[in-house]
Design a protein around this motif. Structure first.
Motif, PDB file in Angstrom:
ATOM      1  N   UNK A   3       0.858  -1.182   0.000  1.00  0.00           N
ATOM      2  CA  UNK A   3       0.000   0.000   0.000  1.00  0.00           C
ATOM      3  C   UNK A   3       0.896   1.234   0.000  1.00  0.00           C
ATOM      4  N   UNK A   4       0.714   2.096  -0.985  1.00  0.00           N
ATOM      5  CA  UNK A   4       1.527   3.309  -1.108  1.00  0.00           C
ATOM      6  C   UNK A   4       0.645   4.524  -0.901  1.00  0.00           C
ATOM      7  N   UNK A   5       1.002   5.364   0.067  1.00  0.00           N
ATOM      8  CA  UNK A   5       0.299   6.616   0.297  1.00  0.00           C
ATOM      9  C   UNK A   5       1.012   7.733  -0.472  1.00  0.00           C
ATOM     10  N   UNK A   6       0.257   8.492  -1.232  1.00  0.00           N
ATOM     11  CA  UNK A   6       0.814   9.598  -2.012  1.00  0.00           C
ATOM     12  C   UNK A   6       0.251  10.910  -1.487  1.00  0.00           C
ATOM     13  N   UNK A   7       1.143  11.766  -1.005  1.00  0.00           N
ATOM     14  CA  UNK A   7       0.736  13.076  -0.529  1.00  0.00           C
ATOM     15  C   UNK A   7       0.373  13.988  -1.690  1.00  0.00           C
ATOM     16  N   UNK A   8      -0.801  14.618  -1.625  1.00  0.00           N
ATOM     17  CA  UNK A   8      -1.275  15.495  -2.693  1.00  0.00           C
ATOM     18  C   UNK A   8      -1.616  16.860  -2.108  1.00  0.00           C
ATOM     19  N   UNK A   9      -0.953  17.891  -2.600  1.00  0.00           N
ATOM     20  CA  UNK A   9      -1.299  19.259  -2.226  1.00  0.00           C
ATOM     21  C   UNK A   9      -2.486  19.679  -3.089  1.00  0.00           C
ATOM     22  N   UNK A  10      -3.613  20.001  -2.450  1.00  0.00           N
ATOM     23  CA  UNK A  10      -4.805  20.400  -3.191  1.00  0.00           C
ATOM     24  C   UNK A  10      -5.089  21.872  -2.899  1.00  0.00           C
ATOM     25  N   UNK A  11      -4.778  22.708  -3.875  1.00  0.00           N
ATOM     26  CA  UNK A  11      -4.886  24.153  -3.713  1.00  0.00           C
ATOM     27  C   UNK A  11      -6.124  24.652  -4.450  1.00  0.00           C
ATOM     28  N   UNK A  12      -7.030  25.302  -3.717  1.00  0.00           N
ATOM     29  CA  UNK A  12      -8.224  25.860  -4.335  1.00  0.00           C
ATOM     30  C   UNK A  12      -9.463  24.996  -4.209  1.00  0.00           C
ATOM     31  N   UNK A  13      -9.441  24.033  -3.286  1.00  0.00           N
ATOM     32  CA  UNK A  13     -10.581  23.112  -3.180  1.00  0.00           C
ATOM     33  C   UNK A  13     -11.723  23.666  -2.330  1.00  0.00           C
ATOM     34  N   UNK A  14     -11.628  24.896  -1.857  1.00  0.00           N
ATOM     35  CA  UNK A  14     -12.765  25.500  -1.155  1.00  0.00           C
ATOM     36  C   UNK A  14     -13.771  26.091  -2.140  1.00  0.00           C
ATOM     37  N   UNK A  15     -13.407  26.165  -3.423  1.00  0.00           N
ATOM     38  CA  UNK A  15     -14.346  26.623  -4.445  1.00  0.00           C
ATOM     39  C   UNK A  15     -15.319  25.527  -4.838  1.00  0.00           C
ATOM     40  N   UNK A  16     -16.351  25.902  -5.566  1.00  0.00           N
ATOM     41  CA  UNK A  16     -17.424  24.966  -5.932  1.00  0.00           C
ATOM     42  C   UNK A  16     -16.900  23.725  -6.659  1.00  0.00           C
ATOM     43  N   UNK A  17     -16.145  23.926  -7.733  1.00  0.00           N
ATOM     44  CA  UNK A  17     -15.639  22.807  -8.512  1.00  0.00           C
ATOM     45  C   UNK A  17     -14.622  21.994  -7.720  1.00  0.00           C
ATOM     46  N   UNK A  18     -13.715  22.694  -7.032  1.00  0.00           N
ATOM     47  CA  UNK A  18     -12.692  21.993  -6.271  1.00  0.00           C
ATOM     48  C   UNK A  18     -13.270  21.135  -5.163  1.00  0.00           C
TER      49      UNK A  18
END
Length: 396
Positions: A3-18
């Motif tokens: 099992x591999x965990x991949x860290x993902x920076x998610x910038x802008x996900x407070x918007x509707x689409x994100x």
């Protein structure tokens, strides 16, 4: 099985689409299903860290969806080697600067479109990622809609014979914000904030047309700002400086003509918010977001124009539904899974930053066509290759 965990920076996900498409229906859904399985039996588990300026919104999203990580410092996230992927769904005017920083930090890049505010920046990002040797991708979600997947199946099977023309109608009435709240954010209607339906939708139409029917070779476009004033989220009137409708004709390779109307000022009297009508020598098809119906040459009726009598033919009933023959998952989620496999197992992923730049290019040339009131040919885009410290053009 590993099992591999991949860290993902998610910038802008407070918007509707994100929030809805990328966080809840993609990353959270992938986590809830147990990750993404690789061909060797290993499993990838995405581990997002949500980045933004609003602490309250970030914390609320993390708590609601059983996540652990959030931050208001993009630099801290980029400096953490655990985070392998940088994802951006901010407004367009903020995207390029953040992606540059992520490339410099050595992160793999996945982002929404348009990838930048202009073609020069979009190509620069593609070039920087290429030179850095990092994997990169752009969201091209409409390719994974059930209706378009059925349409692609018809194209690949040769159902149409020679494709002659494509007609696309997209849009709906977006309320002005005075007596009913608008369905879209106010920045969409301000050119200075990166708004406008040409900038927004031509990025979509480029990859849809290129991938389904043939590369776009030229464009003729007229845009309009039909609604000159709207009311924003704070109930304050503002002047609309960006186009809210576009009427375009594209010539594709092979001589196919595509007529595309895009509008936030039209009331829907069709089967879906997006309808694509394709005519060919052997048959025709009409596709929406989920459904697709066909009429073959042998079952085409023979109407005769006679305005003096009521229409005797039930045209809508003379089409046959294309069966799904499979289960269709969320299109954003499907592409996220493909990108994760691309990063973890080097599986193919053709929708790169260069493909994203093509969308920006079509938007710019559409705006230029409108301004100059003429047809404009579309040059081929390519990345450069470093030789003796200089960048020279090379085919992609």
């Amino acid at each position: 099985m590993a099992v591999k965990h991949i860290g993902i920076i998610m910038n802008g996900v407070t918007g509707r689409m994100g929030t809805n498409q990328h966080l809840i229906r993609s990353i959270v859904a992938i986590r809830e299903q147990g990750g993404v399985a690789l061909p060797n039996g290993d499993v990838i588990i995405p581990d997002p860290i949500l980045v933004g300026r609003n602490e309250a919104k970030l914390q609320a999203l993390v708590e609601k969806h059983n996540l652990k990580r959030w931050s208001t410092s993009l630099d801290d996230c980029l400096n953490d080697p655990y985070n392998e992927i940088y994802f951006d769904s901010q407004t367009t005017v903020r995207r390029a600067e953040a992606i540059r920083k992520a490339i410099q930090a050595g992160k793999q890049i996945y982002c929404e479109k348009p990838t930048a505010s202009n073609l020069e920046e979009s190509l620069e990002l593609a070039q920087l990622a290429y030179e850095a040797g990092i994997k990169n991708g752009v969201v091209q979600d409409k390719l994974f809609l059930p209706g378009l997947l059925k349409l692609k199946r018809l194209v690949d099977s040769g159902f149409f014979g020679q494709i002659l023309s494509v007609q696309m109608e997209f849009g709906y009435w977006v309320f002005e914000g005075d007596w009913q709240p608008a369905q879209r954010p106010s920045w969409n209607y301000r050119e200075e904030d990166g708004g406008g339906i040409i900038v927004d939708m031509f990025a979509h139409w480029r990859y849809v047309l290129d991938n389904l029917f043939g590369e776009v070779k030229s464009v003729s476009c007229i845009g309009k700002t039909h609604i000159p004033k709207r009311v924003d989220e704070n109930n304050k009137p503002y002047i609309c400086t960006a186009d809210d409708a576009a009427y375009a004709t594209f010539e594709l390779e092979g001589g196919i003509i595509a007529q595309v109307n895009s509008s936030w000022t039209t009331r829907v009297n069709r089967e879906d918010l997006l309808v694509i009508h394709v005519d060919g020598t052997e048959g025709s098809a009409v596709a929406g977001l989920r459904e697709c119906k066909i009429q073959h040459r042998v079952s085409t009726p023979k109407p005769v124009w006679n305005p003096d009598i009521p229409n005797p033919l039930p045209f809508q009933e003379q089409w046959q539904e294309v069966p799904g023959n499979q289960e269709y998952d969320n299109g954003f989620k499907i592409q996220w899974e493909l990108f994760l496999k691309h990063v973890a197992a080097d599986e193919p992923f053709p929708w790169t930053l260069l493909e994203g730049a093509k969308g920006t290019q079509l938007s710019e040339l559409g705006l230029q066509s409108w301004k100059e009131r003429r047809w404009i040919d579309i040059p081929e885009l390519s990345l450069g290759v470093k030789k003796s410290g200089k960048i020279v053009n090379a085919s992609k």
